[in-house]
Design a protein around this motif. Sequence first.
Motif, mmCIF file in Angstrom:
data_model
loop_
_atom_site.group_PDB
_atom_site.id
_atom_site.type_symbol
_atom_site.label_atom_id
_atom_site.label_comp_id
_atom_site.label_asym_id
_atom_site.label_seq_id
_atom_site.Cartn_x
_atom_site.Cartn_y
_atom_site.Cartn_z
ATOM 1 N N ASN A 142 0.813 -1.219 0.000
ATOM 2 C CA ASN A 142 0.000 0.000 0.000
ATOM 3 C C ASN A 142 0.848 1.270 0.000
ATOM 4 O O ASN A 142 0.387 2.325 0.430
ATOM 5 C CB ASN A 142 -0.922 0.006 1.226
ATOM 6 N N ARG A 143 2.058 1.155 -0.487
ATOM 7 C CA ARG A 143 2.973 2.294 -0.426
ATOM 8 C C ARG A 143 2.368 3.546 -1.075
ATOM 9 O O ARG A 143 2.388 4.629 -0.489
ATOM 10 C CB ARG A 143 4.299 1.936 -1.100
ATOM 11 N N TRP A 144 1.830 3.394 -2.275
ATOM 12 C CA TRP A 144 1.304 4.557 -2.980
ATOM 13 C C TRP A 144 0.088 5.133 -2.259
ATOM 14 O O TRP A 144 -0.045 6.361 -2.117
ATOM 15 C CB TRP A 144 0.947 4.196 -4.418
ATOM 16 N N SER A 145 -0.794 4.280 -1.768
ATOM 17 C CA SER A 145 -1.980 4.794 -1.074
ATOM 18 C C SER A 145 -1.600 5.442 0.256
ATOM 19 O O SER A 145 -2.267 6.382 0.707
ATOM 20 C CB SER A 145 -3.003 3.677 -0.854
ATOM 21 N N ILE A 146 -0.509 4.965 0.882
ATOM 22 C CA ILE A 146 -0.031 5.609 2.114
ATOM 23 C C ILE A 146 0.496 7.011 1.801
ATOM 24 O O ILE A 146 0.236 7.966 2.541
ATOM 25 C CB ILE A 146 1.061 4.752 2.785
ATOM 26 N N ILE A 147 1.218 7.136 0.696
ATOM 27 C CA ILE A 147 1.717 8.455 0.287
ATOM 28 C C ILE A 147 0.545 9.389 -0.005
ATOM 29 O O ILE A 147 0.545 10.566 0.397
ATOM 30 C CB ILE A 147 2.641 8.323 -0.936
ATOM 31 N N GLN A 148 -0.481 8.875 -0.676
ATOM 32 C CA GLN A 148 -1.672 9.683 -0.943
ATOM 33 C C GLN A 148 -2.350 10.100 0.366
ATOM 34 O O GLN A 148 -2.776 11.252 0.523
ATOM 35 C CB GLN A 148 -2.654 8.893 -1.811
ATOM 36 N N PHE A 149 -2.481 9.153 1.279
ATOM 37 C CA PHE A 149 -3.065 9.419 2.603
ATOM 38 C C PHE A 149 -2.290 10.528 3.309
ATOM 39 O O PHE A 149 -2.873 11.478 3.849
ATOM 40 C CB PHE A 149 -3.026 8.119 3.408
ATOM 41 N N THR A 150 -0.966 10.425 3.285
ATOM 42 C CA THR A 150 -0.108 11.418 3.928
ATOM 43 C C THR A 150 -0.325 12.798 3.331
ATOM 44 O O THR A 150 -0.546 13.786 4.055
ATOM 45 C CB THR A 150 1.371 11.018 3.771
ATOM 46 N N ASN A 151 -0.271 12.877 2.010
ATOM 47 C CA ASN A 151 -0.417 14.170 1.337
ATOM 48 C C ASN A 151 -1.809 14.753 1.530
ATOM 49 O O ASN A 151 -1.976 15.972 1.671
ATOM 50 C CB ASN A 151 -0.114 14.018 -0.156
ATOM 51 N N GLN A 152 -2.790 13.887 1.542
ATOM 52 C CA GLN A 152 -4.166 14.345 1.705
ATOM 53 C C GLN A 152 -4.361 15.033 3.054
ATOM 54 O O GLN A 152 -4.947 16.123 3.137
ATOM 55 C CB GLN A 152 -5.111 13.154 1.568
ATOM 56 N N TYR A 153 -3.846 14.411 4.109
ATOM 57 C CA TYR A 153 -4.017 15.011 5.430
ATOM 58 C C TYR A 153 -3.163 16.266 5.598
ATOM 59 O O TYR A 153 -3.571 17.221 6.275
ATOM 60 C CB TYR A 153 -3.720 13.982 6.522
ATOM 61 N N LYS A 154 -1.993 16.283 4.986
ATOM 62 C CA LYS A 154 -1.189 17.506 5.007
ATOM 63 C C LYS A 154 -1.926 18.639 4.304
ATOM 64 O O LYS A 154 -1.953 19.780 4.787
ATOM 65 C CB LYS A 154 0.161 17.262 4.333
ATOM 66 N N ASN A 155 -2.528 18.335 3.160
ATOM 67 C CA ASN A 155 -3.262 19.356 2.410
ATOM 68 C C ASN A 155 -4.486 19.843 3.177
ATOM 69 O O ASN A 155 -4.797 21.039 3.181
ATOM 70 C CB ASN A 155 -3.678 18.809 1.043
ATOM 71 N N MET A 156 -5.186 18.906 3.811
ATOM 72 C CA MET A 156 -6.349 19.303 4.605
ATOM 73 C C MET A 156 -5.937 20.243 5.734
ATOM 74 O O MET A 156 -6.586 21.258 5.986
ATOM 75 C CB MET A 156 -7.046 18.059 5.169
ATOM 76 N N MET A 157 -4.842 19.895 6.414
ATOM 77 C CA MET A 157 -4.385 20.734 7.513
ATOM 78 C C MET A 157 -3.935 22.100 7.002
ATOM 79 O O MET A 157 -4.265 23.140 7.593
ATOM 80 C CB MET A 157 -3.247 20.043 8.262
ATOM 81 N N ASN A 158 -3.193 22.115 5.909
ATOM 82 C CA ASN A 158 -2.753 23.391 5.345
ATOM 83 C C ASN A 158 -3.939 24.278 4.993
ATOM 84 O O ASN A 158 -3.904 25.500 5.191
ATOM 85 C CB ASN A 158 -1.889 23.153 4.103
ATOM 86 N N THR A 159 -4.999 23.655 4.483
ATOM 87 C CA THR A 159 -6.182 24.424 4.099
ATOM 88 C C THR A 159 -6.825 25.098 5.305
ATOM 89 O O THR A 159 -7.096 26.300 5.292
ATOM 90 C CB THR A 159 -7.212 23.510 3.402
ATOM 91 N N VAL A 160 -7.058 24.331 6.371
ATOM 92 C CA VAL A 160 -7.733 24.923 7.532
ATOM 93 C C VAL A 160 -6.830 25.924 8.252
ATOM 94 O O VAL A 160 -7.313 26.890 8.846
ATOM 95 C CB VAL A 160 -8.233 23.832 8.506
ATOM 96 N N VAL A 161 -5.509 25.722 8.165
ATOM 97 C CA VAL A 161 -4.584 26.696 8.758
ATOM 98 C C VAL A 161 -4.619 27.999 7.964
ATOM 99 O O VAL A 161 -4.695 29.096 8.526
ATOM 100 C CB VAL A 161 -3.153 26.126 8.814
ATOM 101 N N GLN A 162 -4.570 27.881 6.628
ATOM 102 C CA GLN A 162 -4.596 29.072 5.782
ATOM 103 C C GLN A 162 -5.899 29.848 5.930
ATOM 104 O O GLN A 162 -5.927 31.075 5.825
ATOM 105 C CB GLN A 162 -4.380 28.673 4.323
ATOM 106 N N LEU A 163 -6.980 29.125 6.190
ATOM 107 C CA LEU A 163 -8.267 29.784 6.398
ATOM 108 C C LEU A 163 -8.377 30.405 7.788
ATOM 109 O O LEU A 163 -9.363 31.072 8.095
ATOM 110 C CB LEU A 163 -9.408 28.779 6.201
ATOM 111 N N GLY A 164 -7.370 30.162 8.620
ATOM 112 C CA GLY A 164 -7.384 30.720 9.968
ATOM 113 C C GLY A 164 -8.297 29.985 10.924
ATOM 114 O O GLY A 164 -8.685 30.520 11.966
ATOM 115 N N LEU A 165 -8.630 28.734 10.591
ATOM 116 C CA LEU A 165 -9.571 27.971 11.401
ATOM 117 C C LEU A 165 -8.875 27.067 12.410
ATOM 118 O O LEU A 165 -9.520 26.530 13.306
ATOM 119 C CB LEU A 165 -10.467 27.127 10.487
#
Length: 413
Positions: free
Chosen positions: A133-156
């Motif tokens: 599941n190496r590729w899906s783990i990388i996707q999982f990692t990036n997805q959560y990083k992107n989600m966090m970056n989004t809510v941080v940038q929105l100031g939430l």
Amino acid sequence: MKLIKNTIYLLLIAGAILSGALMLSHNDEILSVKPIENLLAGVFFVDSITEAEIRTTYNLAKKEQDKLNILIVPGHDEAVFGAQFNGVKEADLNVELGEYLKNLLEKEEAFNVFLVRDSNGYNPIFLNYFNENRWSIIQFTNQYKNMMNTVVQLGLVEINNIVEHNRASEETIIKLYGINKWANENDVDIVINIHFNDYPGRKYNKPGEYSGFSIYIPESQYSNAKASLALAQPVFDQLRKYLPISDMPKEQTGITEDQELIAIGANNSLDPAVLFIEYGYIYESQFTNENIRKIALEEAAYQTYLGIKNFFEGEVNLSTKQYDTLSKTYFWNNDLNKGLKSSKDVFALQLALAQNEVYPPETLSKNDCPINGNFGRCTNEAVKEFQKKYNIDPPLGFVGPITRDKLNEIFAR
């Protein structure tokens, strides 16, 4: 939970765009309308697990209607072994303690226990999972990083990092996020990460200045934070009976919130309640001395086990009443005196004296007087207090036949 978080991530982006469109100009003032963003961020950080849910699962498991899933993660591995001192590697200590803890927890019929790594290497379940599941783990990692970056940038979400951590290698990051992904997918209720501490700047061949244990939990904004704190408190209370709390300035509260540690769900990536326990510093003698290490690690595992049991049932009603250490069945055959080092008899004596509330002596702390099998000033003074308590006269501070008989009367059951 995975589907919910993925959906909310897309909605967060849509909400940000829509909120931008709702910026209204009125009398030269800009009014920002962000109800959608706030709502979606609130849902993204909704509790992924609650204390009540964990207790309910446990109660059902006791009735043989379910199982409570516990995942034990001994930190590091053969490739990246973590802290080291005089040939002792953190990865090896983590595994040994993890195996002891697994054996204790597996005796409870309510628990279904998984160990990521043992003395033979990675559990095939996880080794295969990482590889397949190496590729899906990388996707999982990036997805959560992107989600966090989004809510941080929105100031939430507020960034709140208290303790600086070493950066993990790419392979380690994949394994750690892979463990989080596996835990989410397999309905794990509790994750216990096992580690030993160190700090930057210590000379590799010399003991450092700090001692004691600490527990890291997810920062309060994270989805698993409340349940993790509820679990951490009884485990902390049990460990602190016999282990000193870390005296490193940023860890002195004993329980420390953290946003960055992947093992406890960096970027809100882990659903179960989770603890990251640093049981002490790698250079502390009870962990580095081969004569004492085994019983020190067994005792640490036992105290962790009791803390977990206390979470579910309150203070555990042991058959030996108040004697909640492995010294409860210890029998002393030899006299003990000041100057003994790395002695199992002294280690058990120190535990017994701590049980009897005379160790460490009143003027000293647990950091001054670790339970390490060395008979020094701390043990000498504590034995004197024990002798006074039981009218053993004169109180000279060494264990002779009379004091030994009293110890065996109380503890050797």
